[in-house]
Design a protein around this motif. Structure first.
Motif, PDB file in Angstrom:
ATOM      1  N   THR A 249       0.854  -1.191   0.000  1.00  0.00           N
ATOM      2  CA  THR A 249       0.000   0.000   0.000  1.00  0.00           C
ATOM      3  C   THR A 249       0.886   1.235   0.000  1.00  0.00           C
ATOM      4  O   THR A 249       1.911   1.265   0.667  1.00  0.00           O
ATOM      5  N   GLY A 250       0.467   2.226  -0.745  1.00  0.00           N
ATOM      6  CA  GLY A 250       1.241   3.471  -0.794  1.00  0.00           C
ATOM      7  C   GLY A 250       0.520   4.556  -0.037  1.00  0.00           C
ATOM      8  O   GLY A 250      -0.706   4.622  -0.030  1.00  0.00           O
ATOM      9  N   ALA A 251       1.289   5.392   0.635  1.00  0.00           N
ATOM     10  CA  ALA A 251       0.684   6.496   1.379  1.00  0.00           C
ATOM     11  C   ALA A 251       1.360   7.793   0.985  1.00  0.00           C
ATOM     12  O   ALA A 251       2.574   7.844   0.883  1.00  0.00           O
ATOM     13  N   GLY A 252       0.554   8.795   0.774  1.00  0.00           N
ATOM     14  CA  GLY A 252       1.102  10.135   0.645  1.00  0.00           C
ATOM     15  C   GLY A 252       1.207  10.645   2.060  1.00  0.00           C
ATOM     16  O   GLY A 252       0.209  10.701   2.768  1.00  0.00           O
ATOM     17  N   SER A 253       2.405  10.952   2.489  1.00  0.00           N
ATOM     18  CA  SER A 253       2.539  11.326   3.900  1.00  0.00           C
ATOM     19  C   SER A 253       3.544  12.451   4.078  1.00  0.00           C
ATOM     20  O   SER A 253       4.549  12.517   3.378  1.00  0.00           O
ATOM     21  N   LEU A 254       3.256  13.334   5.018  1.00  0.00           N
ATOM     22  CA  LEU A 254       4.190  14.403   5.380  1.00  0.00           C
ATOM     23  C   LEU A 254       4.677  14.110   6.792  1.00  0.00           C
ATOM     24  O   LEU A 254       3.883  13.898   7.687  1.00  0.00           O
TER      25      LEU A 254
ATOM     26  N   SER B 113      -1.764  13.831   1.468  1.00  0.00           N
ATOM     27  CA  SER B 113      -0.575  14.664   1.294  1.00  0.00           C
ATOM     28  C   SER B 113      -0.328  15.049  -0.149  1.00  0.00           C
ATOM     29  O   SER B 113       0.276  16.095  -0.406  1.00  0.00           O
ATOM     30  N   GLY B 114      -0.791  14.242  -1.109  1.00  0.00           N
ATOM     31  CA  GLY B 114      -0.638  14.623  -2.518  1.00  0.00           C
ATOM     32  C   GLY B 114      -1.327  15.951  -2.765  1.00  0.00           C
ATOM     33  O   GLY B 114      -0.773  16.865  -3.400  1.00  0.00           O
ATOM     34  N   VAL B 175       6.087   4.785   1.131  1.00  0.00           N
ATOM     35  CA  VAL B 175       5.789   6.094   0.553  1.00  0.00           C
ATOM     36  C   VAL B 175       5.420   5.938  -0.925  1.00  0.00           C
ATOM     37  O   VAL B 175       6.002   5.134  -1.639  1.00  0.00           O
ATOM     38  N   ALA B 176       4.409   6.684  -1.314  1.00  0.00           N
ATOM     39  CA  ALA B 176       4.022   6.704  -2.728  1.00  0.00           C
ATOM     40  C   ALA B 176       4.592   7.999  -3.306  1.00  0.00           C
ATOM     41  O   ALA B 176       3.949   9.048  -3.251  1.00  0.00           O
ATOM     42  N   ALA B 179       2.721  10.295  -5.777  1.00  0.00           N
ATOM     43  CA  ALA B 179       1.635  11.167  -5.326  1.00  0.00           C
ATOM     44  C   ALA B 179       2.142  12.597  -5.131  1.00  0.00           C
ATOM     45  O   ALA B 179       1.494  13.566  -5.547  1.00  0.00           O
ATOM     46  N   HIS B 180       3.307  12.721  -4.502  1.00  0.00           N
ATOM     47  CA  HIS B 180       3.841  14.067  -4.252  1.00  0.00           C
ATOM     48  C   HIS B 180       4.308  14.715  -5.556  1.00  0.00           C
ATOM     49  O   HIS B 180       4.127  15.916  -5.754  1.00  0.00           O
TER      50      HIS B 180
END
Lengths: 274, 214
Positions: A249-254, B113-114, B175-176, B179-180
């Motif tokens: 699974t991929g997450a967009g994360s800060l 976050s994207g 991490v994708a 997306a960023h």
């Protein structure tokens, strides 16, 4: 005459030392022919999520034996119990996909990495945690053993001093690269006393207590070593190659610090000049 | 006491997206139906391109993403609501699609976050083009910070770092990066689109002014 008889009897039954030792050795299992051989290991490629196998090291061909035929050590059910406890430590980790408890019958004495390669093919394990143990029991007879010359004394007086020292160890290897990823030891020392009549029973009880104590310490160390290993992989990416298996699974994360910095910067940038 | 105005100034779009994220992240059953699963999107569940942004994998994942989106999204919306609409309507599906398309091993995607990166990059680019002095430097600093983050995420160390933060049994999250990247790309496109739009509008006004003068 009585004093002389007492001295002779004490000389026969007292103040003797006995040792029972039994255990398994990772080195003997992995390098049965050349115990001093050292493999040149490749950089381990960890394919995440990992498939972990857990097994007990089988006793070697020249298994250590003690001075008596005392049957102590791990029963199969105790081994399975212990392997389950080790498995529980791996189970909570996101980067571990599956954990296989490998029965002892699948490992042959001195099987080495060839045997581990077979386990990889059969159980699909990339990484294997080998559990080994070493236990030594010393029995000394103290001065109280002089009372054994009376029949009642042998039943009542606890003149046998037992000292049980146990080492448990979980050693985690990457099978393909033959690289030792980390190890977690646990030790315990049990001191007790017994009468000659219940000596065997007491030794078996001490043996179990020794294994329990060493296992608790080994599990605690395993937790620490797993966390330290993860940090090592993060800090030394050249030493471990990480490959992700498809299907994650991929997450967009800060991250916290970045999010805080961005939030502050956005507040300042978006402020209208007066 | 300054009253909160819920009229036209209130960032409705950002607030709605954040509310959606809180609700979906808090209800596992909703998360399952919302997360951007490649196979299901291909099979026709198109809504996942939008709803994937609502799904988060840990409370800290939600909190940090939401914090940045709340500030940046609201700032974007106050400046130009059309851009906020475009972020949600156009950038959201593009980000999800690009995240999945750029990494064949990725089976599913989730996270705000994207979109947050998209809003921040848009603000920073606008800041670089219109602000002066310290604000312009700050805008440049934001762009540099994001460039470093995205670059670091490409490395194995970055991927492992994120993985470590999302330890949950049975679910491996990494991490994708796409997306960023897609978020930043959408922001650049929206800045260009807005500039072009303004330029065309000015040209039209000028033409109408000339025509009226004649």
């Amino acid at each position: 005459v009585l004093a002389g008889l007492l001295f002779l009897t004490a000389g026969c039954v007292g103040l003797s030392k006995r040792t029972h030792a039994h255990g398994t050795s990772v080195i003997q299992f992995l390098y049965p022919k050349e115990p001093e051989h050292i493999d040149t290991t490749a950089v381990p490629v960890l394919r995440l999520p990992l498939r972990v196998g857990i097994a007990f090291v089988p006793p070697g061909n020249s298994a250590r034996g003690g001075g008596s035929s005392l049957q102590v050590g791990f029963s199969e059910s105790a081994k399975v119990e212990l392997l389950k406890r080790v498995a529980d430590e791996f189970r909570g980790l996101g980067y571990v996909k599956s954990i296989e408890l490998i029965p002892s019958t699948y490992l042959r004495p001195g099987g080495g990495f060839e045997n581990l390669g077979q386990l990889k093919a059969m159980f699909g394990a990339d990484v294997i945690a080998l559990v080994a143990y070493d236990q030594v029991q010393f029995t000394d007879e103290g001065l109280l053993s002089l009372a054994y010359w009376t029949i009642v004394g042998a039943y009542v007086v606890q003149g046998e001093k037992n000292d049980t020292q146990t080492l448990m160890e979980a050693v985690v290897y990457d099978i393909d690269s033959r690289h030792l990823l980390f190890r977690a030891p646990g030790t315990s020392r049990v001191q007790a006393s017994a009468t000659p009549v219940n000596l065997q029973e007491e030794l078996r009880r001490d043996s179990r207590r020794g294994f329990d104590g060493a296992t608790v310490e080994m599990i605690a160390n395993l937790k620490t070593e797993l966390a330290a290993f993860r940090e090592r992989v993060k800090q030394a990416p050249d030493d471990y190659k990480i490959v992700h298996r498809p299907g994650y699974t991929g997450a967009g994360s800060l991250d916290g610090w970045l999010a805080g910095g961005l939030a502050l910067a956005v507040l300042l940038v978006s402020r209208r000049p007066r | 006491v300054k009253r909160i105005r819920l009229g036209s100034d209130f960032p409705w779009i950002t607030a709605t997206v954040l509310l959606g994220a809180v609700i979906v992240s808090g209800v596992p059953a909703l998360s399952i139906g919302a997360v951007g699963v490649r196979e299901k999107i291909v099979a026709g569940q198109i809504w996942r391109l939008w709803t994937a942004h609502f799904v988060h994998f840990s409370p800290s994942h939600l909190v940090w993403n939401a914090l940045v989106l709340a500030l940046a999204g609201a700032a974007v919306e106050r400046r130009d609501r059309r851009v906020a609409v475009a972020l949600w309507v156009v950038a959201a599906p593009v980000v999800t699609w690009f995240a999945l398309a750029s990494d064949p091993g990725l089976a599913s995607y989730g996270g705000l976050s994207g979109l947050a990166v998209s809003a921040v990059v848009w603000l920073a680019l606008e800041g670089c083009l219109t602000a002066r002095g310290l604000q312009r430097w700050l805008a440049l600093g934001i762009l540099a910070m994001l460039a470093i983050k995205i670059g670091w995420e490409w490395s194995a160390a970055g991927a492992m770092f994120l993985l470590a933060r999302f330890d949950s049994p049975g679910v491996m999250v990494r991490v994708a990066v796409g997306a960023h990247l897609a978020g930043a790309g959408c922001a650049i496109f929206l800045v260009g689109w807005r500039r072009l739009n303004d330029a065309f509008r000015n040209a039209d006004n000028r033409r109408q002014g000339i025509a009226a003068g004649q």
